[in-house]
Scaffold this active site. Structure first.
Site, PDB file in Angstrom:
ATOM      1  CB  SER A  45      -4.610  -2.916  -2.602  1.00 57.35           C
ATOM      2  OG  SER A  45      -3.399  -3.539  -2.943  1.00 57.35           O
ATOM      3  CD  GLU A  46      -1.520  -0.531  -0.573  1.00 51.82           C
ATOM      4  OE1 GLU A  46      -2.112  -0.358   0.513  1.00 51.82           O
ATOM      5  OE2 GLU A  46      -1.292  -1.652  -1.052  1.00 51.82           O
ATOM      6  CB  THR A  47      -0.954   3.299  -7.590  1.00 53.96           C
ATOM      7  OG1 THR A  47      -1.961   2.421  -8.111  1.00 53.96           O
ATOM      8  CG2 THR A  47      -0.123   3.837  -8.739  1.00 53.96           C
TER       9      THR A  47
END
Length: 232
Positions: A45-47
């Protein structure tokens, strides 16, 4: 050049279960023009891409990407990055994100260390908030019913006196059918309800928040490390 990715789970429960996966990458190992591609390939969902601080430094810079876009702020990436920096021996007091300066605290607790960040409530994106009558309705929601270009946050009280609630969040326009644990949404909800909260989101992730009427919200969570990934 190979890219090493530290993989964390942020906002776990007291047993270290659940939590939202996060990829953390040394920014020096990926050209800025390639960061969105890498985040898309990883699919979390996030990096985040973080400029590693020197030992003794009090701050670090980071950038946050979903599979389809860069974000000015997000909660679980900042909590996770702050925790990861401490684990590698370079704890910080602030993190610089495009939205502004995030304050960082580390709080030891009987049920596991909590990493705490402070964010402005207006950094959190607008979202459609649905107060449902029961937890059963929240859990029964179908992601296929939430496909437009807005974030959808469904919630119900589990103990209103304690500020405890159960929630789910869908963000298809960010490439996230369902977000397991969302710090920015927790900021928005805390400001929306104007009170401290204990949030259980997704399958069982846990977020603690504190409301400040001056427009700041503190978000706290536990973090664990999973096996890392190497991209060639």
């Amino acid at each position: 050049m190979a890219v090493d990715v530290a993989v964390l789970r942020v906002f776990t429960d007291a047993r270290g279960e659940f939590g939202n996966p996060l990829g953390v990458i040394d920014a020096a190992t990926v050209d800025p023009a390639d960061r969105q591609r890498v985040a898309t390939e990883l699919g979390y969902s996030e990096t985040v891409f973080v400029d590693l601080p020197e030992p003794g430094a009090a701050s670090a810079h980071m950038r946050i990407f979903t599979p389809v876009a860069e974000l000015p702020f997000a909660g679980h990436p900042t909590v996770g990055t702050a925790w990861w920096l401490k684990q590698r021996g370079t704890p910080v007091r602030t993190l610089h994100v495009p939205a502004g300066l995030v304050q960082v605290e580390y709080l030891p607790e009987a049920d596991g260390e909590w990493t705490v960040i402070s964010a402005r409530s207006d950094w959190a994106p607008d979202m459609a908030i649905y107060h449902l009558e029961s937890v059963e309705q929240v859990l029964a929601a179908d992601t296929a019913d939430y496909t437009d270009d807005v974030e959808h946050y469904l919630w119900a009280w589990t103990d209103e006196c304690r500020g405890a609630l159960r929630s789910r969040m869908f963000a298809p326009h960010l490439g996230i059918a369902e977000d397991e644990a969302t710090g920015a949404a927790a900021v928005r909800m805390t400001d929306h309800l104007s009170r401290d909260l204990l949030i259980t989101q997704g399958r069982g992730s846990e977020i603690r928040t504190w409301w400040d009427p001056a427009g700041w919200v503190k978000i706290a969570g536990r973090v664990v490390a999973d096996a890392g990934v190497r991209l060639d």
